[in-house]
Design an enzyme around this catalytic site. Sequence first.
Site, short mmCIF file in Angstrom:
data_model
loop_
_atom_site.label_atom_id
_atom_site.label_comp_id
_atom_site.label_asym_id
_atom_site.label_seq_id
_atom_site.Cartn_x
_atom_site.Cartn_y
_atom_site.Cartn_z
N SER A 97 28.60 73.85 10.77
CA SER A 97 28.25 74.38 9.45
C SER A 97 28.43 73.33 8.36
O SER A 97 27.79 72.30 8.36
CB SER A 97 29.09 75.64 9.18
OG SER A 97 28.62 76.33 8.07
N ASP A 236 23.77 74.00 3.31
CA ASP A 236 24.81 73.33 4.10
C ASP A 236 24.18 72.83 5.40
O ASP A 236 22.97 72.94 5.60
CB ASP A 236 25.99 74.26 4.37
CG ASP A 236 25.65 75.41 5.30
OD1 ASP A 236 24.47 75.78 5.39
OD2 ASP A 236 26.57 75.95 5.95
#
Length: 450
Positions: A97, A236
């Site tokens: 992530s 992200d």
Amino acid sequence: MQSIFGTDGIRGRFNEEITYSLAYKVGYALGSTLENKNPILIGRDTRISGNILLQAITQGINESGKKFINLGICPTPAIPYLIKEENLSSGIMISASHNPPEYNGIKIFDHNGQKITKIFENKIQKIIEESKQNISIPTKVVPLKANKDLMDTYIKSLIQTMDGESLSGLRIILDTCYGSATTCARKIFQSLGADVKVINNSKNGLKINLNCGSTNLEPLKKAIRESPADMGFSFDGDADRVIGIDSKGNVLDGDHILFLWGRELMEQKLLTNNLLISTEMANLGFENSWKKIGGILYRTDVGDKYVHDAIKKKRSVLGGEQSGHILSKINNFSGDGILTALQISKYCKKKNINLNDWLKSSFEPFPQKLTNIKLGFNFNKLNPENKILIDESIKNFQTIYSENCRVYIRPSGTEPVMRVLVEAKNHEKVDSLSSEITNKLFLEIDKIRY
């Protein structure tokens, strides 16, 4: 053996917590556990270690007797969407992530495209614990062909959420942070007619999330200053979260997105019980303003899986986190940064309002200060007595709560740090209270012997 699963799957530094051998065992354990014989879908972000872990997981799946489909580099939300769409048995996303490039992780989804339950995690954990094999990284890693057709199916699904609304006339800058959004963000926004500029748009596993993306907004702010735009969006590494920036450089975080999107749904009588789901990190200014217009904010522990569980339990249609994870009914409550950015753009176009003015109509956030106390140990591995001592200290500090002040403390689920959040109506109160609590808590933690 301590559980390998954290708050969002398995996460750690490559070749330390996340090894080739562990990835192989996860693939084998998942394949062995599944009764459904349909293929397992696998995707990854751009990290250098991703291809090696992909090789390990697929080796394990093959040896379990199951089949897999490689989606290649893709946004995390493509996995749950395609599992449902293509009737697949499960899915794996190889990603850490928003974490730095040296980290990686493994997220597992069930046949419904939902993150697996604790019971399922325990089944996988048990098989891994019973395995005595220690698989080494092969001398040669052979690239696996990616299924481009499935990726196109996901892209088309995002375009369809616009209900025919064009983005023509909008100037939009995207920061894809060298990650998963590089595969499709530009293509999607351009196909809808937007005038698009993209920064940090190469698939670079050594730069993913480094000084860019949703956790570092300066590159996007700079790009908007240098090339005036109506709005910008920063994703992200795996594109499941997004933060917006308006034409003046103001930040549209997850709290603002929830407030504005939620208010639109409320006005259309589409927001069940006027209820939004967020976490303990949600700004107190957001909560107070949402209540003033007749809304209800339900807080959960930090983590999109807790938000997801509460959405299902409370029958809500919208929830998310301040960090930019937004879960909506549109795509079965799978956090999708590109989808969220599209919806914000669509509302601005339909309402004929610029993002700067729309943002002004939301709420004034309380000043917040988030401090990380380095622990030097894994909080979850503390002996029960010491864990209770720290928990008691945390509870005492968190009793400081009113309409004008709030304290929230928690151990990170992905790093060896204790996070201390303090918010109040003015910066002076925040700074003094944060300093006092952080110093006292540090002394309490420093007493611990483990």
